[in-house]
Design a protein around this motif. Sequence first.
Motif, PDB file in Angstrom:
ATOM      1  N   ALA A  72       0.827  -1.209   0.000  1.00 44.07           N
ATOM      2  CA  ALA A  72       0.000   0.000   0.000  1.00 44.07           C
ATOM      3  C   ALA A  72       0.860   1.257   0.000  1.00 44.07           C
ATOM      4  O   ALA A  72       0.574   2.214  -0.732  1.00 44.07           O
ATOM      5  N   ILE A  73       1.919   1.266   0.805  1.00 46.25           N
ATOM      6  CA  ILE A  73       2.814   2.425   0.859  1.00 46.25           C
ATOM      7  C   ILE A  73       3.452   2.664  -0.502  1.00 46.25           C
ATOM      8  O   ILE A  73       3.500   3.792  -1.005  1.00 46.25           O
ATOM      9  N   ASN A  74       3.933   1.578  -1.113  1.00 44.41           N
ATOM     10  CA  ASN A  74       4.569   1.689  -2.424  1.00 44.41           C
ATOM     11  C   ASN A  74       3.576   2.195  -3.471  1.00 44.41           C
ATOM     12  O   ASN A  74       3.909   3.061  -4.295  1.00 44.41           O
ATOM     13  N   LEU A  75       2.349   1.681  -3.428  1.00 47.21           N
ATOM     14  CA  LEU A  75       1.333   2.098  -4.392  1.00 47.21           C
ATOM     15  C   LEU A  75       0.933   3.553  -4.187  1.00 47.21           C
ATOM     16  O   LEU A  75       0.787   4.305  -5.166  1.00 47.21           O
ATOM     17  N   ILE A  76       0.766   3.963  -2.944  1.00 53.28           N
ATOM     18  CA  ILE A  76       0.380   5.345  -2.670  1.00 53.28           C
ATOM     19  C   ILE A  76       1.470   6.312  -3.149  1.00 53.28           C
ATOM     20  O   ILE A  76       1.177   7.364  -3.733  1.00 53.28           O
ATOM     21  N   ILE A  77       2.733   5.948  -2.924  1.00 51.98           N
ATOM     22  CA  ILE A  77       3.836   6.788  -3.405  1.00 51.98           C
ATOM     23  C   ILE A  77       3.771   6.921  -4.924  1.00 51.98           C
ATOM     24  O   ILE A  77       3.952   8.001  -5.473  1.00 51.98           O
ATOM     25  N   ARG A  78       3.477   5.803  -5.599  1.00 53.12           N
ATOM     26  CA  ARG A  78       3.388   5.856  -7.074  1.00 53.12           C
ATOM     27  C   ARG A  78       2.204   6.704  -7.522  1.00 53.12           C
ATOM     28  O   ARG A  78       2.305   7.451  -8.510  1.00 53.12           O
ATOM     29  N   LEU A  79       1.091   6.605  -6.824  1.00 57.10           N
ATOM     30  CA  LEU A  79      -0.068   7.411  -7.180  1.00 57.10           C
ATOM     31  C   LEU A  79       0.235   8.898  -7.028  1.00 57.10           C
ATOM     32  O   LEU A  79      -0.147   9.716  -7.868  1.00 57.10           O
ATOM     33  N   VAL A  80       0.938   9.241  -5.956  1.00 48.91           N
ATOM     34  CA  VAL A  80       1.337  10.641  -5.754  1.00 48.91           C
ATOM     35  C   VAL A  80       2.330  11.061  -6.833  1.00 48.91           C
ATOM     36  O   VAL A  80       2.222  12.161  -7.397  1.00 48.91           O
ATOM     37  N   TRP A  81       3.276  10.163  -7.154  1.00 47.45           N
ATOM     38  CA  TRP A  81       4.279  10.482  -8.162  1.00 47.45           C
ATOM     39  C   TRP A  81       3.639  10.670  -9.542  1.00 47.45           C
ATOM     40  O   TRP A  81       4.208  11.345 -10.404  1.00 47.45           O
ATOM     41  N   GLY A  82       2.452  10.126  -9.719  1.00 47.79           N
ATOM     42  CA  GLY A  82       1.746  10.302 -10.975  1.00 47.79           C
ATOM     43  C   GLY A  82       1.332  11.735 -11.244  1.00 47.79           C
ATOM     44  O   GLY A  82       0.904  12.060 -12.356  1.00 47.79           O
ATOM     45  N   PHE A  83       1.475  12.597 -10.246  1.00 53.49           N
ATOM     46  CA  PHE A  83       1.172  14.023 -10.424  1.00 53.49           C
ATOM     47  C   PHE A  83       2.436  14.882 -10.443  1.00 53.49           C
ATOM     48  O   PHE A  83       2.381  16.050 -10.813  1.00 53.49           O
ATOM     49  N   PHE A  84       3.582  14.298 -10.038  1.00 53.07           N
ATOM     50  CA  PHE A  84       4.801  15.104  -9.896  1.00 53.07           C
ATOM     51  C   PHE A  84       5.988  14.580 -10.694  1.00 53.07           C
ATOM     52  O   PHE A  84       7.007  15.254 -10.794  1.00 53.07           O
ATOM     53  N   ILE A 133      -6.935  -1.928 -10.571  1.00 56.03           N
ATOM     54  CA  ILE A 133      -7.151  -3.167  -9.823  1.00 56.03           C
ATOM     55  C   ILE A 133      -6.238  -3.227  -8.609  1.00 56.03           C
ATOM     56  O   ILE A 133      -6.607  -3.756  -7.554  1.00 56.03           O
ATOM     57  N   LEU A 134      -5.030  -2.674  -8.718  1.00 54.74           N
ATOM     58  CA  LEU A 134      -4.137  -2.600  -7.557  1.00 54.74           C
ATOM     59  C   LEU A 134      -4.749  -1.742  -6.463  1.00 54.74           C
ATOM     60  O   LEU A 134      -4.655  -2.073  -5.268  1.00 54.74           O
ATOM     61  N   THR A 135      -5.387  -0.646  -6.859  1.00 53.74           N
ATOM     62  CA  THR A 135      -6.020   0.245  -5.883  1.00 53.74           C
ATOM     63  C   THR A 135      -7.198  -0.444  -5.199  1.00 53.74           C
ATOM     64  O   THR A 135      -7.385  -0.308  -3.979  1.00 53.74           O
TER      65      THR A 135
END
Length: 246
Positions: A72-84, A133-135
């Motif tokens: 979850a931590i890794n996925l959330i970081i990637r989701l945030v990185w999707g904006f930056f 699906i990961l989310t």
Amino acid sequence: MSLSMTEDTSQSKTYRVWDRPTRVFHWINLLLVLSLMFVGLIMLFKSEIGITGLAAKIGLKELHTVIGYLFAINLIIRLVWGFFGNRFAKFTGNLPKIGAIKQYQTALRAGENPQYLGHNPTGKLAVLVIMLILTVIMATGLIRAGTDIYYPPFGAAVTQYIAAEGVDATSIKPYDKTGVDKAKLAVIKPYKSLAGTVHLYSAYFLMLLIVLHIAGVIIAELRHQPGIISAMFSGKKRIVGTPLDK
């Protein structure tokens, strides 16, 4: 963000595409997903392989949950990185378009090999489905962790709700109805069951997506755009001609 570009003797050009955070997420995510699937399958078939007892059942769920937190931590970081991130990491640059997918498929059928710096149009669709699906797996997994073994972020709220009048919520134990209001437990049971069902079948669907993704990447590597696999290690793609998304 500008592209780093150098020429080689074969008239091809090497472009820096995938930034480090995107590559790190990809490989960590693969490792964690495989670990979750391995532990998950043991949980599903524990009786068949001789694992019995409540302690073992809880231990497996705790291990699955701890790995799930890392996932979850890794996925959330990637989701945030999707904006930056750079333009190849941002979601705005990776949204699939039906028209582009049709054009790409038509070009392949005509024997052409359109070159792309980032994902090709079909690849963008695959990435979107996988990220969604990961989310879903992350969200339903956290719900099950909270309702099964009372782990954060929902565990405390669940025990507070199901604790019988006058019972300290922190004394509630997984799979032990001591001190539990059975009526309230029955209220949350359908939601717990739904989350579990969605979680399980999402995991099965992800397994299928992984197989299709690997097959698609191998076919693209061998037939259409060599170097896309190595690019996820180096971050660079070597392309002959002009990429369509330059």
